[in-house]
Design an enzyme around this catalytic site. Structure first.
Site, PDB file in Angstrom:
ATOM      1  N   THR D  50       0.829  -1.205   0.000  1.00 33.75           N
ATOM      2  CA  THR D  50       0.000   0.000   0.000  1.00 33.75           C
ATOM      3  C   THR D  50       0.867   1.261   0.000  1.00 33.75           C
ATOM      4  O   THR D  50       0.428   2.327  -0.425  1.00 33.75           O
ATOM      5  CB  THR D  50      -0.925   0.000   1.230  1.00 33.75           C
ATOM      6  OG1 THR D  50      -1.739  -1.177   1.183  1.00 33.75           O
ATOM      7  CG2 THR D  50      -1.825   1.221   1.276  1.00 33.75           C
ATOM      8  N   TYR D 138       5.517 -12.248   4.971  1.00 28.53           N
ATOM      9  CA  TYR D 138       4.450 -11.496   4.289  1.00 28.53           C
ATOM     10  C   TYR D 138       3.913 -12.424   3.194  1.00 28.53           C
ATOM     11  O   TYR D 138       4.601 -12.666   2.207  1.00 28.53           O
ATOM     12  CB  TYR D 138       5.087 -10.237   3.692  1.00 28.53           C
ATOM     13  CG  TYR D 138       4.178  -9.155   3.148  1.00 28.53           C
ATOM     14  CD1 TYR D 138       2.802  -9.288   3.075  1.00 28.53           C
ATOM     15  CD2 TYR D 138       4.743  -7.962   2.698  1.00 28.53           C
ATOM     16  CE1 TYR D 138       2.014  -8.265   2.580  1.00 28.53           C
ATOM     17  CE2 TYR D 138       3.954  -6.928   2.196  1.00 28.53           C
ATOM     18  CZ  TYR D 138       2.585  -7.084   2.137  1.00 28.53           C
ATOM     19  OH  TYR D 138       1.810  -6.067   1.624  1.00 28.53           O
ATOM     20  N   LYS D 166       2.309 -11.685   8.350  1.00 27.94           N
ATOM     21  CA  LYS D 166       1.361 -10.725   7.825  1.00 27.94           C
ATOM     22  C   LYS D 166       0.683 -11.409   6.664  1.00 27.94           C
ATOM     23  O   LYS D 166       1.286 -11.648   5.603  1.00 27.94           O
ATOM     24  CB  LYS D 166       2.072  -9.442   7.363  1.00 27.94           C
ATOM     25  CG  LYS D 166       1.090  -8.283   7.190  1.00 27.94           C
ATOM     26  CD  LYS D 166       1.128  -7.684   5.835  1.00 27.94           C
ATOM     27  CE  LYS D 166      -0.200  -7.037   5.503  1.00 27.94           C
ATOM     28  NZ  LYS D 166      -0.142  -6.260   4.259  1.00 27.94           N
ATOM     29  N   VAL D 210      -3.597  -5.078   9.446  1.00 23.87           N
ATOM     30  CA  VAL D 210      -2.788  -4.152   8.657  1.00 23.87           C
ATOM     31  C   VAL D 210      -3.651  -3.695   7.478  1.00 23.87           C
ATOM     32  O   VAL D 210      -3.506  -4.190   6.368  1.00 23.87           O
ATOM     33  CB  VAL D 210      -1.500  -4.858   8.177  1.00 23.87           C
ATOM     34  CG1 VAL D 210      -0.590  -3.867   7.447  1.00 23.87           C
ATOM     35  CG2 VAL D 210      -0.749  -5.505   9.335  1.00 23.87           C
TER      36      VAL D 210
END
Lengths: 309, 309, 309, 309
Positions: D50, D138, D166, D210
């Site tokens: 992002t 991730y 994540k 998140v």
């Protein structure tokens, strides 16, 4: 008739003309077969992807088989696609095709289900055992989402399970591995479905070609094949390049309105209608028909290619 | 019977027991149906992916429909998968299912062919018009390689084409968009096929669940659903977590020997055989059977879950 | 030196030899460059996929650029890959490459991010504007998960943005569309990265080849190219078929232990070490090294190909 | 500061405001950080997807790290993405991040290269050894095209390599397997990146979230988290549903003009500009900016959500 141990030449995947109410238009279908035979093709492949096989109910498929096998009457070999999700369903189609009198069958890997090389291997072996006819593997990852690789094809060929490969994967490196690996096999035929690189495939050692565009212009592909067979490679290439340009007609459909299948098959059928071969350009649902502008573009391509009087 | 306007609860996708020679084992199938009804399920989904529908010939499919509809005899609703590549083929299955007396049908997007949202839309509309029965969209990208997104589902729901969604996409964000968008519709049922997050789906507002693992442990999923319906979310979660651990049995098959379908369906069927529900664990070809070691692992999972006496 | 308007011949993607502690082994790198120049190549492509560019930090990349450009000293053109996720990062690499004195750069579509044709178009235009050097589009869907199609390539070529295409897509039909579409452009070079079908690509009209296997056997690819350039197509094909068989060495790595990159690059480097060109076969992490057995298989391939004394 | 052994709450992936000439707009960045801290977030994740990390050169990345770490000054933990193609490149980013003073790093599987579970395992181990800081895996298959599955994550957690996950895969079943498998680990944090199902993830046992949309509405996500932490699940769900509706703003960009990244990040940045947090909505190239109409739609979404005065 019996398939030759090496099937060569142009074996187009025959479009399936439909009536406005989605039945098989048998009169147009026999007219199309005549058009292809007049064009000099050496075999016919019915019920392949270009034939809209995935859109056709079993009843339609049987009509296609009976119509084409009956009309051809042994003049040239007829291969039949037996396209379905897994083994027992495919074997049902095999029985229908065998009963109709086809000369060979064309089988993909299982699809819809998540599969595995060991399962693909078992699938081909069971289908071939049930068929009692030459079986061609149909390598078409874009539809079945798995690859029938060179190693598996060559093992199945060596074991007498497969009589050939119809390669529509677009993976020319893998195709070359099959060609080199099968060079000493006396009864294995390698056919390419890649319409734009037929000269290449023949140059590498493929035996024949199964071009969807061959419905529209069988003479062109036959000319290309004959030049290649005679070692006239430059003439073959010139003809291939003409066909590459003609092939652009598959892109006339607006991607905002339809998928690539509707566009390509719609263009083939529109071209056959414009050339006076079939009665209308109806496609099986849920495909989206070309509109007037898109058909006009098909016409322009045909005029450029000298395919309209 | 008529489907309720909101179909709720546990509607397991019924496994299809087979005989050693790959015919439908109807005695085992009715025993399995009894096992599920005893477990408290509120409906049955036959001929789904867990039912090996893609592996079953039309004859087998008809036997399944007739056997289950006949045995259930209106005690609870029966949904039928009409899984095939495109519209006219699906409509053939619809006719068989309607004639057999099912209460609703479950339809995927077209597959094998390369499709387009406009074609998927047309497909659902034509199938629903032919069915005259409630139609559920079956969102299963892993098999059909396209997504039936929230916007399309909601438009088809608003137009009265769809009576529900069976979401096996694993895409919970999209599922939530459907749930919120359909909140004011009085006759639209949302079922999740994601066995590991049923409490979440119900929490978000889904109406029911179609768990493959529900064949093995219907009581567990019914318990989970009842807790959720009663607002006992912690108890629901505890039961869900137990089922997550039991679900590990789908991984017993060696990935060097078989694909994920063989492993998961082989484990479900082995568990049903071990629990004494069905006669044997035969799967339709070309799936690869579990070996003795792998079946022993299934047994261990059942013992841990207190599912073996 | 200035790139010729048509870059032809063999332009191998130069492997990056590493020391045991993962630094660039500059002595081995210059030895490899000499080996390639002795083999008759007409240019060098550094920092491509075969060079492990995605594994190399910027510092390593700079060492490679400086070492090769310095050692070549204008004897033949050097192209540099500027492989990174998006425009500004790529432009940073461009600056380094330009400062090092390369003759052209090779740019993929953006990756990691989900992209769009309009964004790919903008990307190439911005990179080319920043470069002030000839820019080649690098079509590599297996790595970047998007396709740089013929239409976009030809538009960018017509607009003077692109000086060429390095096609590693394996999509020969699309390649042919580029070749036909670019036939009248005087300053556009088309290079194929498909090692197994170089004769085909040249036959269709490609200008040159960028073969990873050319590290191991540059003489072979140069021989193939020269035959093709002289119109000795049968001799070209014979050489190509020999190279197809040699290429099997990329499959020596056990797929249970490593990915296809480790296997292929490990085999190339092991072959270069066995041939005495580079000091050791170290690959950048996290690639997995070949084991003794796998290296022995590489050796066997080299012996079969007469590449070991 | 030291990361807590369980990192909980809302840790938004911080957007990277840019100046019109594509430099980091540090004033806007610190304003955004203040906006997030005022919103009650419990940590910051810089240089994630992002944040346009894949679009940002190393120089930009360093400015972001220095700006945010400096401005935060230990008030809450800062995680940094070290997104790059393979191990040595990632380790370079790790060094920069460590030097800047971050509290933890976030690492994907290798991409661009074709990888393998054994290589992914080695990658995480080498990166963690180099970092000397808590490392989060991730999981982002949409960008890296491989999956970091539950088994690998749990093994790496048990071995002390990973401090957390994540999860932006959208695969809630796999997430649940991680959550159950990690339940007894005292120092492993599980964060979800799935903005639309945060209540679900927390319900299953995730520690935090998140959310990209948390840039626009941090108060909303903090409210959602606090309700969940207090066991007020219905209030959490109501807030989540409001955020699901707000999230529709990511779809304002015309898919004929731009990709989904341009649309989503463009909408986030337009919203932040409209809310007066950042100076302008510039995105890094080659992303396509939203037009006036599209920005007006973003504004409407903000008004509906009561986020504009």
């Amino acid at each position: 008739m019996t398939l030759p141990s090496r099937l060569t030449g142009v074996i187009p995947p025959v479009c399936t003309p439909l009536t406005p109410d989605h039945e098989v238009d048998t009169a147009s279908l026999t007219a199309l077969v005549d058009h292809l035979i007049d064009g000099g093709v050496s075999g016919l492949f019915v019920l392949g992807s270009t034939s809209e096989v995935a859109y056709l109910p079993d009843g339609h498929r049987k009509v296609v088989l009976d119509t084409v096998v009956g009309h051809v009457a042994g003049r040239l070999p007829v291969l039949a696609g037996v396209i379905d999700t897994a083994t027992l369903r495919v074997i049902d189609h095999v029985r229908t095709a065998v009963a109709a009198g086809v000369d060979g069958i064309v089988v993909t890997a299982p699809f819809y289900t998540r599969t595995h090389p060991a399962e693909i291997d078992k699938h081909f072996r069971m289908v071939a055992a049930a068929a009692g006819l030459p079986v061609f593997a149909y390598d078409l990852p874009v539809s079945v989402h798995s690859k029938v690789g060179a190693d598996l094809v060559l093992q199945l060929a060596a074991d007498g399970v497969l009589a050939g490969l119809k390669d529509s994967s677009g993976d020319e490196g893998n195709l070359r591995n099959v060609i080199l690996g099968a060079r000493d096999l006396t009864a294995f035929s390698i056919l390419t479905g890649s319409e734009l690189t037929v000269d290449n495939a023949l140059w590498m050692g493929a035996d024949g070609v199964v071009p969807g565009l061959g419905n529209v212009d069988p003479h062109g592909y036959v000319k290309l094949f004959k030049h290649a067979a005679a070692g006239e490679w430059e003439a073959a290439r010139t003809e291939q390049e003409r066909l590459v340009r003609l092939f652009e007609l598959i892109g006339v459909g607006d991607p905002a309105r339809m998928g690539p299948s509707s566009s390509a098959l719609g263009a083939f059928k529109a071209a056959l209608q414009l050339r006076g071969v079939i009665e209308n350009a109806m496609m099986a649902p849920p495909q989206i028909p070309l509109n007037t502008d898109e058909i006009a573009q098909v016409e322009k391509h045909l005029i450029t290619a000298n395919l309209l009087a």
